[in-house]
Design a protein around this motif. Structure first.
Motif, mmCIF file in Angstrom:
data_model
loop_
_atom_site.group_PDB
_atom_site.id
_atom_site.type_symbol
_atom_site.label_atom_id
_atom_site.label_comp_id
_atom_site.label_asym_id
_atom_site.label_seq_id
_atom_site.Cartn_x
_atom_site.Cartn_y
_atom_site.Cartn_z
ATOM 1 N N ASP A 108 92.803 102.594 50.187
ATOM 2 C CA ASP A 108 91.497 104.068 50.575
ATOM 3 C C ASP A 108 91.734 105.207 49.942
ATOM 4 O OD1 ASP A 108 89.954 101.502 52.289
ATOM 5 O OD2 ASP A 108 91.525 102.432 54.631
ATOM 6 N N GLY A 146 90.728 104.476 46.461
ATOM 7 C CA GLY A 146 89.333 104.780 46.441
ATOM 8 C C GLY A 146 89.006 105.637 46.288
ATOM 9 N N LEU A 188 83.447 106.177 51.701
ATOM 10 C CA LEU A 188 84.485 104.623 51.651
ATOM 11 C C LEU A 188 84.657 104.153 53.610
ATOM 12 C CD1 LEU A 188 85.658 101.511 51.502
ATOM 13 C CD2 LEU A 188 87.805 103.351 51.123
ATOM 14 N N HIS A 245 87.498 101.047 46.029
ATOM 15 C CA HIS A 245 88.477 101.305 47.138
ATOM 16 C C HIS A 245 89.577 99.678 46.602
ATOM 17 C CE1 HIS A 245 90.485 99.191 50.372
ATOM 18 N NE2 HIS A 245 90.225 98.015 50.782
#
Length: 281
Positions: A207, A210, A220, A132
């Motif tokens: 987000d 990543g 994540l 991220h």
């Protein structure tokens, strides 16, 4: 890339304009010109030095393959997957689980993680977090967050200065005490709104980016869920002392809630997790 440079330019212009408004309220045309000059100089200074300032605020210590092979090698592997130069790697001695990226471009980037996040997350989850942060580097928006943090702090300091050292009349009293008070209250709020408008969309994009870098959106998602559960109950003194830097973190490090949540620079964790889980499907 062009979009982020446009955002950076608009951010700088907005911050300088805010300096001008404060100067005008405090000292008329002369005050406005002085404040505009100061704001322009601060922008130049922030461009070259804001990353060093933020890392110093958090007492971050640089590590290498010898001193922290676990984190360093993880970042190197992910940077290779993202096609990025190897960033500098830092560790912050804070119990709260959190991380951020900083720097003016990918060639001068740095990523930092707290000791709390290193201890709390599994290797898979930490890999998702560092991916991220590298997505922020890849999207070239680390300059935006670092400059906005530095400039917001300068505006807050200038607003506080205005209350005590604003224009004076012949008897030494503030010439416009109400204006000074309004500046002290509204200028930091305006700076926060500028940060918020830029930061929330950046987090969703980081987000997504990543998850693509790591190849594991659920890693994540699990990390964000775990960080959100613990971060609020563990204060981070450096972030509380420098709240303008909160928007740089992967999770809001501040303990405030309620009305403060309306001005949060981070989107709701539940929405971020939902989007990542949707990606995995």
């Amino acid at each position: 890339m062009f979009g982020n440079w446009l955002k950076t330019s608009l951010l700088m212009a907005g911050i300088v304009a805010l300096f001008g408004v404060i100067g005008s309220l405090l000292g008329g045309v002369q005050g406005m010109l002085l404040a505009l000059a100061f704001g322009g100089a601060m922008n130049v200074f922030a461009y070259w030095n804001s990353d060093k300032m933020v890392l110093r605020m958090y007492n971050a210590r640089e590590v290498d393959e010898a001193s922290s092979p676990y984190l360093f090698n993880m970042v190197r592997e992910l940077a290779g997957r993202a096609g990025l130069p190897m960033p500098r790697v830092y560790i912050i001695d804070e119990a709260q689980p959190n991380a951020f990226a900083t720097g003016r471009n990918p060639e001068n980037a740095a990523v930092a993680a707290t000791t709390g996040i290193l201890q709390m997350l599994s290797q898979r989850e930490l890999r998702g977090v560092m991916a991220h942060e590298l997505a922020h580097v890849q999207h070239r928006d680390i300059l935006i967050s670092t400059i906005s943090a530095t400039m917001a702090g300068a505006i807050s300091a200038l607003a506080n200065f205005a209350v005590f050292f604003g224009g004076r009349d012949s008897e030494g009293r503030p010439a416009n005490p109400l204006a000074g008070i309004l500046v002290a209250l509204l200028a930091p709020l305006a700076a926060s709104l500028i940060q918020m408008a830029i930061s929330r969309s950046r987090e969703f994009e980081a987000d997504r980016g990543g998850a693509e870098i790591s190849g594991d959106p659920l890693a994540l998602a699990d990390a964000l869920t775990k960080i959100d559960a613990y971060a609020r109950g563990i204060p981070m003194e450096a972030a509380e002392a420098h709240p303008e830097t909160a928007q740089m973190m992967i999770m809001n490090p501040l303990s405030g809630s309620g009305l403060a949540g309306l001005f949060s620079t981070h989107p709701a964790t539940a929405e971020r997790v939902a989007r990542l889980r949707q990606m995995s499907r």
